[in-house]
Design a protein around this motif. Structure first.
Motif, PDB file in Angstrom:
ATOM      1  N   GLY A  82      49.281 149.290  60.952  1.00  0.00           N
ATOM      2  CA  GLY A  82      47.825 149.208  60.141  1.00  0.00           C
ATOM      3  C   GLY A  82      47.927 148.658  58.730  1.00  0.00           C
ATOM      4  N   VAL A  83      46.784 147.771  58.456  1.00  0.00           N
ATOM      5  CA  VAL A  83      46.853 147.125  57.100  1.00  0.00           C
ATOM      6  C   VAL A  83      45.361 147.719  56.349  1.00  0.00           C
ATOM      7  CG1 VAL A  83      46.502 144.817  55.817  1.00  0.00           C
ATOM      8  CG2 VAL A  83      47.547 145.069  58.384  1.00  0.00           C
ATOM      9  N   VAL A  84      45.819 148.367  55.252  1.00  0.00           N
ATOM     10  CA  VAL A  84      44.607 148.923  54.588  1.00  0.00           C
ATOM     11  C   VAL A  84      45.096 148.209  52.982  1.00  0.00           C
ATOM     12  CG1 VAL A  84      43.854 150.677  56.107  1.00  0.00           C
ATOM     13  CG2 VAL A  84      45.500 151.128  53.935  1.00  0.00           C
ATOM     14  N   SER A  85      43.971 148.474  52.203  1.00  0.00           N
ATOM     15  CA  SER A  85      44.132 147.896  50.916  1.00  0.00           C
ATOM     16  C   SER A  85      43.820 149.138  49.891  1.00  0.00           C
ATOM     17  CB  SER A  85      42.903 146.999  50.710  1.00  0.00           C
ATOM     18  OG  SER A  85      42.426 146.852  49.417  1.00  0.00           O
ATOM     19  N   SER A  86      44.448 148.652  48.551  1.00  0.00           N
ATOM     20  CA  SER A  86      44.487 149.643  47.536  1.00  0.00           C
ATOM     21  C   SER A  86      44.091 148.650  46.388  1.00  0.00           C
ATOM     22  CB  SER A  86      45.965 150.155  47.272  1.00  0.00           C
ATOM     23  OG  SER A  86      45.852 150.829  46.221  1.00  0.00           O
ATOM     24  N   GLY A  87      42.766 149.086  45.777  1.00  0.00           N
ATOM     25  CA  GLY A  87      42.167 148.479  44.683  1.00  0.00           C
ATOM     26  C   GLY A  87      40.756 148.726  44.539  1.00  0.00           C
ATOM     27  N   SER A  92      37.256 145.667  50.893  1.00  0.00           N
ATOM     28  CA  SER A  92      36.164 144.685  50.578  1.00  0.00           C
ATOM     29  C   SER A  92      37.131 143.377  49.945  1.00  0.00           C
ATOM     30  CB  SER A  92      35.053 144.644  49.823  1.00  0.00           C
ATOM     31  OG  SER A  92      35.540 144.962  48.628  1.00  0.00           O
ATOM     32  N   LEU A  93      37.978 143.808  49.288  1.00  0.00           N
ATOM     33  CA  LEU A  93      39.078 142.943  48.390  1.00  0.00           C
ATOM     34  C   LEU A  93      39.656 142.059  49.459  1.00  0.00           C
ATOM     35  CD1 LEU A  93      40.359 145.299  45.743  1.00  0.00           C
ATOM     36  CD2 LEU A  93      38.270 143.732  45.427  1.00  0.00           C
ATOM     37  N   ILE A  94      39.985 142.509  50.545  1.00  0.00           N
ATOM     38  CA  ILE A  94      40.936 141.554  51.710  1.00  0.00           C
ATOM     39  C   ILE A  94      40.100 141.435  52.830  1.00  0.00           C
ATOM     40  CG2 ILE A  94      43.095 142.528  50.462  1.00  0.00           C
ATOM     41  CD1 ILE A  94      43.355 144.244  53.128  1.00  0.00           C
ATOM     42  N   TYR A  95      38.924 141.781  53.064  1.00  0.00           N
ATOM     43  CA  TYR A  95      38.401 141.940  54.284  1.00  0.00           C
ATOM     44  C   TYR A  95      37.640 140.259  54.411  1.00  0.00           C
ATOM     45  CZ  TYR A  95      33.441 142.479  53.347  1.00  0.00           C
ATOM     46  OH  TYR A  95      32.007 142.389  53.111  1.00  0.00           O
ATOM     47  N   ALA A  96      37.217 140.192  55.769  1.00  0.00           N
ATOM     48  CA  ALA A  96      36.620 138.870  56.186  1.00  0.00           C
ATOM     49  C   ALA A  96      35.115 138.682  55.891  1.00  0.00           C
ATOM     50  CB  ALA A  96      37.236 138.232  57.365  1.00  0.00           C
ATOM     51  N   ASN A  97      34.679 139.557  55.360  1.00  0.00           N
ATOM     52  CA  ASN A  97      33.161 139.675  55.096  1.00  0.00           C
ATOM     53  C   ASN A  97      32.144 139.633  55.948  1.00  0.00           C
ATOM     54  OD1 ASN A  97      34.455 138.281  52.381  1.00  0.00           O
ATOM     55  ND2 ASN A  97      34.753 136.486  53.464  1.00  0.00           N
ATOM     56  N   VAL A  98      32.578 139.878  57.159  1.00  0.00           N
ATOM     57  CA  VAL A  98      31.597 139.887  58.458  1.00  0.00           C
ATOM     58  C   VAL A  98      30.773 141.248  58.235  1.00  0.00           C
ATOM     59  CG1 VAL A  98      31.369 139.860  60.961  1.00  0.00           C
ATOM     60  CG2 VAL A  98      33.042 138.553  59.787  1.00  0.00           C
ATOM     61  N   LEU A  99      29.556 140.806  58.193  1.00  0.00           N
ATOM     62  CA  LEU A  99      28.749 142.327  58.607  1.00  0.00           C
ATOM     63  C   LEU A  99      27.755 142.206  59.532  1.00  0.00           C
ATOM     64  CD1 LEU A  99      27.331 142.078  54.325  1.00  0.00           C
ATOM     65  CD2 LEU A  99      29.317 143.373  55.415  1.00  0.00           C
ATOM     66  N   LEU A 100      28.223 142.638  60.728  1.00  0.00           N
ATOM     67  CA  LEU A 100      27.348 142.980  61.992  1.00  0.00           C
ATOM     68  C   LEU A 100      26.966 144.298  61.997  1.00  0.00           C
ATOM     69  CD1 LEU A 100      29.360 140.300  64.134  1.00  0.00           C
ATOM     70  CD2 LEU A 100      27.041 140.181  63.629  1.00  0.00           C
ATOM     71  N   ARG A 101      26.008 144.693  62.613  1.00  0.00           N
ATOM     72  CA  ARG A 101      25.539 145.771  62.902  1.00  0.00           C
ATOM     73  C   ARG A 101      26.058 146.190  64.471  1.00  0.00           C
ATOM     74  NH1 ARG A 101      19.411 146.236  60.323  1.00  0.00           N
ATOM     75  NH2 ARG A 101      20.054 144.617  58.891  1.00  0.00           N
ATOM     76  N   LYS A 102      26.505 147.399  64.588  1.00  0.00           N
ATOM     77  CA  LYS A 102      26.719 147.875  65.957  1.00  0.00           C
ATOM     78  C   LYS A 102      25.937 147.968  66.745  1.00  0.00           C
ATOM     79  CE  LYS A 102      28.564 152.403  67.793  1.00  0.00           C
ATOM     80  NZ  LYS A 102      29.454 151.720  68.506  1.00  0.00           N
ATOM     81  N   ASP A 103      26.076 147.403  67.829  1.00  0.00           N
ATOM     82  CA  ASP A 103      24.903 147.270  68.944  1.00  0.00           C
ATOM     83  C   ASP A 103      24.264 148.649  69.470  1.00  0.00           C
ATOM     84  OD1 ASP A 103      24.352 144.803  71.025  1.00  0.00           O
ATOM     85  OD2 ASP A 103      24.043 146.848  71.762  1.00  0.00           O
ATOM     86  N   GLU A 104      23.080 148.344  69.469  1.00  0.00           N
ATOM     87  CA  GLU A 104      22.171 149.603  69.852  1.00  0.00           C
ATOM     88  C   GLU A 104      22.583 150.295  70.801  1.00  0.00           C
ATOM     89  OE1 GLU A 104      18.239 148.486  70.450  1.00  0.00           O
ATOM     90  OE2 GLU A 104      17.472 150.495  70.794  1.00  0.00           O
ATOM     91  N   LYS A 105      23.245 149.661  72.126  1.00  0.00           N
ATOM     92  CA  LYS A 105      23.479 150.296  73.237  1.00  0.00           C
ATOM     93  C   LYS A 105      24.934 151.034  73.213  1.00  0.00           C
ATOM     94  CE  LYS A 105      20.393 148.318  76.337  1.00  0.00           C
ATOM     95  NZ  LYS A 105      19.988 147.081  75.890  1.00  0.00           N
ATOM     96  N   THR A 106      25.631 150.824  72.161  1.00  0.00           N
ATOM     97  CA  THR A 106      27.105 151.319  72.043  1.00  0.00           C
ATOM     98  C   THR A 106      26.926 152.589  71.374  1.00  0.00           C
ATOM     99  OG1 THR A 106      27.716 149.921  70.317  1.00  0.00           O
ATOM    100  CG2 THR A 106      27.824 148.845  72.421  1.00  0.00           C
ATOM    101  N   PHE A 107      25.992 153.092  70.697  1.00  0.00           N
ATOM    102  CA  PHE A 107      25.890 154.640  70.054  1.00  0.00           C
ATOM    103  C   PHE A 107      25.859 155.304  71.086  1.00  0.00           C
ATOM    104  CE2 PHE A 107      24.591 151.766  66.641  1.00  0.00           C
ATOM    105  CZ  PHE A 107      24.926 152.474  65.413  1.00  0.00           C
ATOM    106  N   VAL A 108      26.895 155.446  72.119  1.00  0.00           N
ATOM    107  CA  VAL A 108      26.912 156.113  73.357  1.00  0.00           C
ATOM    108  C   VAL A 108      27.049 157.646  73.007  1.00  0.00           C
ATOM    109  CG1 VAL A 108      27.838 154.130  74.632  1.00  0.00           C
ATOM    110  CG2 VAL A 108      29.563 155.760  73.579  1.00  0.00           C
ATOM    111  N   ARG A 109      26.318 158.337  74.260  1.00  0.00           N
ATOM    112  CA  ARG A 109      26.554 160.054  73.988  1.00  0.00           C
ATOM    113  C   ARG A 109      27.218 160.346  75.264  1.00  0.00           C
ATOM    114  NH1 ARG A 109      21.345 161.962  70.798  1.00  0.00           N
ATOM    115  NH2 ARG A 109      21.979 160.865  68.927  1.00  0.00           N
ATOM    116  N   GLU A 110      28.471 160.510  75.203  1.00  0.00           N
ATOM    117  CA  GLU A 110      29.239 160.752  76.613  1.00  0.00           C
ATOM    118  C   GLU A 110      29.654 162.044  76.420  1.00  0.00           C
ATOM    119  OE1 GLU A 110      31.329 156.283  76.962  1.00  0.00           O
ATOM    120  OE2 GLU A 110      32.530 158.040  76.389  1.00  0.00           O
TER     121      GLU A 110
END
Ligand SMILES: Cc1cc2nc3c(=O)[nH]c(=O)nc-3n(C[C@H](O)[C@H](O)[C@H](O)COP(=O)(O)OP(=O)(O)OC[C@H]3O[C@@H](n4cnc5c(N)ncnc54)[C@H](O)[C@@H]3O)c2cc1C
Length: 588
Positions: A82-87, A92-110
């Motif tokens: 696993g890779v995480v950041s300290s700062g 956000s300091l090392i991420y690739a900036n993508v801001l996508l919303r989780k798809d509505e249908k994948t908020f599953v209730r199993e």
């Protein structure tokens, strides 16, 4: 308080960690008029401070026991790394900036009783307004691919073409990125000064994206709209106290609130193990009415696991619902296209542009596809990686240099009258086709959240997660990546680690999951820990399953929702969202 005991500083809220959860919380709570203290273990990184030299990179890791106080914290567990950041600004300091919303249908209730894996106690609708607020604050812009010079970006052209050739044109997009390509209302231009209405906490000028591919090792131009430039600057203006280099070691209930013990690393001698072991160094203790743990999936779950005995009634679900968000890195290599003189290399130029520019969705069964869905994105890298790539073929390089040496010697001895050696020097660099026609691909998706975080005999964090549990998901991802390689005329190179049933995870999620009750989760759908009023968790650890897409926007949106609840249940009078912008103060 006992006689002689120092009066402890008291705050309305203490926040541990300054990633997507902690930063959003800090701004929202400070803006509401609460006295906030945020403790972040890592350093602040103003523009130009991210290391680039081999020496600097050697010291750019986090392990204070060894004198390392840098940006990258790498974990190696039995089934995954696993890779995480300290700062200040967390991932956000090392991420690739993508801001996508989780798809509505994948908020599953199993239901686990019926073979299900995850139950989301919030819906997309619950999060919609929070997504809007975060996207606005993070200044999301799409890659301006319709304009020069951006439209020449080879990897974006190739990924769009691949989507078309695979019949997936509808599912390809330029995702919102937390990057400034152009000032509002103006044409995007690389390297222009960014106009900021209030300045930022570093007190430094930022420049628009220069397309250098260095997003994941820290942007030295300040082009990424990272949390330090956005939420944390705003939080500081609203009066929050931001303490960088302060690592929280433990916490406990005290009176009606919480006490937090932390180690201040600001005087640490870097580069060598501390003379006094960290366990014997003096610590500081502060208290608050409420405590928000936002130390990330690994950091928060570790702190909770360590404090279990202090927290009676904590859910036995602690550590569960872990997933790597289906992360898988692979490569397309040596792509070719048909040209006027037969096949020629297809340039992908991975070192040019922001790390990720485009995203291809492979639909979930719930979205009209089959199986568990996933996304494939171009994963660029800093230009120096291309030089490393070219230098790897030592035999060819030595041969070319020998040829150049011979040619120069012929000139010096008068055996060759052509004194212009530019072409010969260019030849010594090689054709560079290998590096320029290859590209890493990043996939992520709805892997099964069946992993479990716990402490091992040495008291260290460990993860019980096996690739084989998700083998059908990973096989589908690999087959699709191989198809991308094929339609681009290239070879597919599987990540060598996957032969060892290991993956590298950039999106660790779960461990302190949300649930409807203490039997199902550690926190409720507002982030408050069951049976511990006033103790909140706001970070990736609360996700009961993978987001499928890149998770940061969802983590931040959940934190925005949790902040509403905390403010509502605060003892102190709070004020509305509007706050004045005091001058920024540098954070060290
Ligand atoms: C290379 C890379 C690229 C990525 N690209 C994307 C992307 O494009 N889009 C996306 O959505 N996601 C991306 N991610 C993932 C994203 O960075 C994480 O999902 C996100 O940062 C998690 O947010 P968080 O709030 O849970 O924790 P973090 O952002 O990890 O923040 C936790 C913070 O807590 C601090 N902390 C930990 N322990 C302590 C302690 N004891 N005391 C004080 N402070 C502590 C840490 O130093 C850190 O700053 C990427 C990740 C990587 C590694």
């Amino acid at each position: 308080m006992r006689p002689g005991q120092k009066r402890r500083e008291h705050f309305d809220v203490i926040i541990v960690g300054s990633g997507f959860g902690g930063s959003v919380m800090a701004w929202r709570l400070a803006e509401a008029g609460l006295r906030v203290c945020l403790l972040e273990r890592g350093k602040a990184y103003p523009p130009g401070s991210f290391p680039r030299s081999p020496y600097g990179m050697r010291h750019n890791f986090w392990d204070p026991h060894q004198g390392l106080h840098g940006l990258f914290n790498i974990w190696s567990f039995p089934g995954l790394a696993g890779v995480v950041s300290s700062g200040l600004g967390g991932g956000s300091l090392i991420y690739a900036n993508v801001l996508l919303r989780k798809d509505e249908k994948t908020f599953v209730r199993e239901s686990p009783r019926h073979g299900g894996y995850e139950y989301w106690p919030v819906t997309r609708e619950d999060l919609e307004s929070h997504y809007d607020a975060v996207e606005k604050m993070l200044g999301a812009q799409r890659y301006p691919f319709d304009q020069e010079p951006y439209r020449q970006t080879a990897k974006t052209i190739a990924m769009k073409l691949a989507a078309e050739r695979m019949g997936l044109k509808e599912d390809w997009e330029l995702p919102p990125l937390a990057v400034t390509f152009g000032n509002p209302g103006q044409r995007p231009i690389p390297g222009e000064p960014i106009h900021e209405p209030h300045g930022n906490l570093h007190g430094r000028t930022r420049l628009t994206c220069r397309l250098c591919g260095e997003c994941d090792i820290g942007c030295n131009y300040g082009s990424k709209n990272t949390l330090d430039y956005t939420y944390l600057s705003a939080a500081q203006r609203a009066g929050a106290e931001l303490r960088a280099r302060c690592e929280v070691r433990s916490f406990w209930h005290e009176h009606d609130g919480y006490a937090v013990e932390y180690l201040d690393h600001s005087q640490a001698q870097e580069g060598e193990p501390p003379q006094v072991p960290l366990s014997r160094q003096a610590v500081s203790i502060i208290t608050a009415d409420k405590l928000v743990l936002s130390a990330g999936t690994f950091g928060t779950t570790y702190l909770l696991l360590k404090s279990q005995t202090e927290l009676p009634g904590l859910s036995t679900r602690l550590g569960t619902q872990f997933s790597g968000n289906g992360d898988l890195v692979s490569f397309v290599s040596k792509c070719v296209q048909r040209g006027q003189r037969g096949y020629e290399p297809r340039l992908l130029d991975g070192g040019h542009g922001p790390v990720i520019t485009s995203s291809l969705r492979i639909r979930d069964a719930a979205q009209g596809g089959t199986g568990r869905g996933f996304y494939i994105q171009d994963a660029g890298y800093p230009e120096f990686v291309n030089w490393l790539h070219e230098g790897l073929n030592q035999a060819a390089l030595t041969h070319r240099l020998a040829r150049l040496g011979l040619r120069l010697a012929q000139g010096w001895l008068g055996l060759n009258k052509d004194t212009d050696v530019s072409a010969e020097i260019a030849d010594a660099i090689g054709d560079c086709v290998g590096s320029s026609s290859s590209l890493p691909l990043l996939a992520m998706g709805r892997d099964l959240p069946t992993g479990r975080l716990s402490l091992n005999d040495a008291g260290m964090l460990t993860v019980d997660w096996k690739m084989r549990g998700s083998s059908s998901y990973f096989q589908r991802v690999q087959r699709t990546m191989a198809r991308v390689a094929r339609v681009l005329g290239g070879r597919f190179i599987q990540n060598p680690l996957s032969y060892l049933s290991r993956i590298i995870v950039a999106h660790p999620l779960g461990g302190s999951p949300m649930g409807r009750s203490v039997a199902e989760g550690v926190v409720d759908s507002h982030g408050e820990v069951f049976n511990h009023p006033g103790l909140y968790v706001a970070d990736g650890s609360v996700l009961p399953g993978p987001t499928g897409v890149n998770p940061s926007l969802t983590i931040a949106a959940l934190a925005d929702r949790f902040a509403d609840h905390l403010i509502e249940h605060s003892r102190h009078p709070t004020r509305s969202r509007v706050s004045g912008p005091p001058e920024p103060v540098a954070v060290h």
